[in-house]
Design a protein around this motif. Structure first.
Motif, PDB file in Angstrom:
ATOM      1  N   VAL A  36       0.695  -1.363  -0.185  1.00 27.68           N
ATOM      2  CA  VAL A  36      -0.824   0.281   0.501  1.00 27.68           C
ATOM      3  C   VAL A  36       0.650   1.278   0.575  1.00 27.68           C
ATOM      4  N   GLN A  37       1.956   1.084   0.605  1.00 28.28           N
ATOM      5  CA  GLN A  37       2.853   2.164   0.572  1.00 28.28           C
ATOM      6  C   GLN A  37       3.492   2.747  -0.230  1.00 28.28           C
ATOM      7  N   VAL A  38       4.598   1.803  -0.981  1.00 26.00           N
ATOM      8  CA  VAL A  38       4.743   2.300  -2.502  1.00 26.00           C
ATOM      9  C   VAL A  38       4.329   2.073  -3.449  1.00 26.00           C
ATOM     10  N   VAL A  39       3.083   1.236  -3.361  1.00 27.71           N
ATOM     11  CA  VAL A  39       1.617   1.606  -4.946  1.00 27.71           C
ATOM     12  C   VAL A  39       1.629   2.828  -4.666  1.00 27.71           C
ATOM     13  N   SER A  40       0.544   3.467  -3.570  1.00 28.23           N
ATOM     14  CA  SER A  40       0.852   4.565  -3.476  1.00 28.23           C
ATOM     15  C   SER A  40       1.213   6.547  -3.742  1.00 28.23           C
ATOM     16  N   GLN A  41       2.401   5.579  -3.379  1.00 34.66           N
ATOM     17  CA  GLN A  41       3.711   7.216  -3.230  1.00 34.66           C
ATOM     18  C   GLN A  41       3.305   6.999  -4.481  1.00 34.66           C
ATOM     19  N   ARG A  42       3.862   6.238  -5.479  1.00 34.77           N
ATOM     20  CA  ARG A  42       4.172   5.927  -7.260  1.00 34.77           C
ATOM     21  C   ARG A  42       2.946   6.441  -7.649  1.00 34.77           C
ATOM     22  N   LEU A  43       1.139   5.912  -7.522  1.00 37.34           N
ATOM     23  CA  LEU A  43       0.496   6.700  -8.175  1.00 37.34           C
ATOM     24  C   LEU A  43      -0.055   8.038  -8.093  1.00 37.34           C
ATOM     25  N   GLY A  44       0.912   8.780  -7.095  1.00 34.89           N
ATOM     26  CA  GLY A  44       1.350  10.631  -6.452  1.00 34.89           C
ATOM     27  C   GLY A  44      -0.096  10.472  -6.035  1.00 34.89           C
ATOM     28  N   TRP A  45      -0.353   9.549  -4.584  1.00 33.08           N
ATOM     29  CA  TRP A  45      -1.994   9.710  -3.717  1.00 33.08           C
ATOM     30  C   TRP A  45      -0.807  10.037  -2.764  1.00 33.08           C
ATOM     31  N   THR A  46      -0.018   9.961  -2.609  1.00 35.37           N
ATOM     32  CA  THR A  46       0.744  10.661  -1.339  1.00 35.37           C
ATOM     33  C   THR A  46       2.282  11.024  -1.512  1.00 35.37           C
ATOM     34  N   THR A  47       2.680  12.143  -0.652  1.00 33.50           N
ATOM     35  CA  THR A  47       4.300  11.929  -1.174  1.00 33.50           C
ATOM     36  C   THR A  47       4.632  11.540   0.885  1.00 33.50           C
ATOM     37  N   GLU A  48       3.958  10.985   1.270  1.00 28.78           N
ATOM     38  CA  GLU A  48       4.563  10.913   3.001  1.00 28.78           C
ATOM     39  C   GLU A  48       5.275   9.671   3.222  1.00 28.78           C
ATOM     40  N   LEU A  79      -4.871   8.839   2.567  1.00 27.46           N
ATOM     41  CA  LEU A  79      -5.307   7.527   2.384  1.00 27.46           C
ATOM     42  C   LEU A  79      -7.095   7.666   2.375  1.00 27.46           C
ATOM     43  N   HIS A  80      -7.066   7.937   4.214  1.00 23.32           N
ATOM     44  CA  HIS A  80      -8.178   8.300   4.266  1.00 23.32           C
ATOM     45  C   HIS A  80      -8.913   9.280   3.765  1.00 23.32           C
ATOM     46  N   ARG A  81      -8.890  10.330   3.554  1.00 25.11           N
ATOM     47  CA  ARG A  81      -8.403  11.610   3.072  1.00 25.11           C
ATOM     48  C   ARG A  81      -8.979  11.730   1.689  1.00 25.11           C
ATOM     49  N   LEU A  82      -8.411  10.363   0.623  1.00 24.61           N
ATOM     50  CA  LEU A  82      -8.816  10.612  -0.450  1.00 24.61           C
ATOM     51  C   LEU A  82      -9.603   9.577  -1.251  1.00 24.61           C
ATOM     52  N   PHE A  83     -10.289   8.295  -0.034  1.00 22.44           N
ATOM     53  CA  PHE A  83     -11.144   7.462  -0.590  1.00 22.44           C
ATOM     54  C   PHE A  83     -12.423   8.035   0.918  1.00 22.44           C
ATOM     55  N   PRO A 121     -15.514   6.386   3.515  1.00 21.51           N
ATOM     56  CA  PRO A 121     -15.053   5.133   3.761  1.00 21.51           C
ATOM     57  C   PRO A 121     -16.479   3.986   3.179  1.00 21.51           C
ATOM     58  N   LYS A 122     -17.040   3.660   1.671  1.00 24.23           N
ATOM     59  CA  LYS A 122     -17.708   2.588   1.809  1.00 24.23           C
ATOM     60  C   LYS A 122     -16.043   1.980   0.676  1.00 24.23           C
ATOM     61  N   VAL A 123     -16.015   2.709   0.541  1.00 27.58           N
ATOM     62  CA  VAL A 123     -14.597   2.865  -0.590  1.00 27.58           C
ATOM     63  C   VAL A 123     -13.320   2.036   0.403  1.00 27.58           C
ATOM     64  N   ARG A 124     -12.959   2.070   1.215  1.00 31.40           N
ATOM     65  CA  ARG A 124     -11.599   1.820   1.590  1.00 31.40           C
ATOM     66  C   ARG A 124     -11.342   0.587   2.156  1.00 31.40           C
ATOM     67  N   GLY A 125     -12.420  -0.260   2.554  1.00 30.80           N
ATOM     68  CA  GLY A 125     -12.635  -1.744   2.787  1.00 30.80           C
ATOM     69  C   GLY A 125     -11.782  -2.252   1.341  1.00 30.80           C
ATOM     70  N   TYR A 126     -12.052  -2.220   0.360  1.00 29.76           N
ATOM     71  CA  TYR A 126     -11.311  -3.142  -1.008  1.00 29.76           C
ATOM     72  C   TYR A 126     -10.047  -2.376  -0.998  1.00 29.76           C
ATOM     73  N   VAL A 127      -8.889  -0.840  -0.371  1.00 33.52           N
ATOM     74  CA  VAL A 127      -7.644   0.148  -0.789  1.00 33.52           C
ATOM     75  C   VAL A 127      -6.653  -1.229  -0.459  1.00 33.52           C
ATOM     76  N   ASN A 128      -6.397  -1.882   0.524  1.00 30.39           N
ATOM     77  CA  ASN A 128      -5.370  -2.625   0.422  1.00 30.39           C
ATOM     78  C   ASN A 128      -5.449  -4.062  -0.292  1.00 30.39           C
ATOM     79  N   ILE A 129      -6.429  -4.871   0.043  1.00 30.12           N
ATOM     80  CA  ILE A 129      -6.408  -5.856  -0.717  1.00 30.12           C
ATOM     81  C   ILE A 129      -6.185  -5.419  -2.078  1.00 30.12           C
ATOM     82  N   LEU A 130      -6.957  -5.063  -2.682  1.00 29.25           N
ATOM     83  CA  LEU A 130      -6.708  -4.816  -4.232  1.00 29.25           C
ATOM     84  C   LEU A 130      -5.139  -3.763  -4.623  1.00 29.25           C
ATOM     85  N   LEU A 131      -4.585  -3.049  -4.190  1.00 26.76           N
ATOM     86  CA  LEU A 131      -3.163  -2.605  -3.978  1.00 26.76           C
ATOM     87  C   LEU A 131      -1.973  -3.568  -4.089  1.00 26.76           C
TER      88      LEU A 131
END
Ligand code: SF4
Length: 227
Positions: free
Chosen positions: A150-162, A172-176, A178-188
């Motif tokens: 999640v960390q590396v893919v989010s950084q590469r996609l430009g979702w976070t600079t942290e 990520l919580h600001r971006l998604f 609540p109803k979407v958050r449950g999918y994010v880990n497993i997909l990434l």
């Protein structure tokens, strides 16, 4: 996080594409977790730390078959836990954490797993990611557990600079919603294993390449010329 609306729209498009790519990745599932009971999820997630999925699954099953409650873990003891999970990396430390966590659940939480992230993080071996996995898998909480994928893919996609997982989680919580958050880990995690690989991403085969801001996109490996 500047310009949140376009970033959010782009991120949601990525998630929709990944959901089509990995249709079996359902809400509330995370890599390495195959049970919804919080104590068992905690044990499996502690074992999964810095381990391959195949090992995690085998070792967790073996331990949980022997002892799937705090009382049974305490009865098994540190040596019994260590012997059962010895093919996992750092098995001695993990055995100590599992035993101490079981003792704390029994003595300080009345035999029931805590239900808040803050309390879960008081348990030995349970950091933010493990607490979030328990919250997501066992309690259906709207959280994104931040592991290496999640960390590396989010950084590469430009979702976070942290770089700090807690700050990435907040982005990520600001971006998604609540109803979407449950999918994010497993997909990434799935995407990170197959395409956006940690050491060498396969950008040339990536379905979200146009939505990605990674500056070092890879090209297909050169084919050897026939002799
Ligand atoms: S283009 Fe490359 S870096 Fe970007 S998400 Fe796809 S595989 Fe990962």
């Amino acid at each position: 996080m500047a310009g949140i609306a376009p970033l959010r729209a782009r991120a949601v498009r990525v998630i929709n594409i990944l959901r089509a790519l990995y249709p079996s990745a359902g809400r509330g599932e995370t890599a390495g977790s195959d049970t919804r009971r919080p104590f068992q999820v905690m044990v499996a997630t502690i074992i999964s730390q810095r381990n391959r999925d195949e090992v995690t699954e085998k070792v967790s099953d073996a331990l949980l078959r022997k002892a799937d409650t705090p009382d049974k873990i305490l009865k098994l003891g540190r040596a019994g836990i260590a012997k059962t999970i010895r093919s996992a990396n750092f098995y001695k430390t993990k055995a100590r954490h599992i035993l101490e966590a079981a003792r704390m659940v029994r003595d300080e939480f009345g035999g029931r797993m805590p239900r808040t992230r803050e309390e879960l993080m008081e348990l030995p071996g349970v950091g933010g990611k493990t607490a979030d996995i328990i919250m997501l898998v066992s309690h259906g909480a709207a959280v994104v557990p931040v592991d290496t994928h999640v960390q590396v893919v989010s950084q590469r996609l430009g979702w976070t600079t942290e770089r700090d997982p807690e700050k990435i989680r907040a982005d990520l919580h600001r971006l998604f919603e609540p109803k979407v958050r449950g999918y994010v880990n497993i997909l990434l995690v799935e995407f990170g294993k197959e395409i956006c690989r940690m050491h060498l991403p396969r950008c040339y085969a990536c379905p979200v390449e146009k939505l990605c801001q990674y500056p070092n996109k890879t090209k297909p490996p050169a084919r050897k010329a026939p002799r």
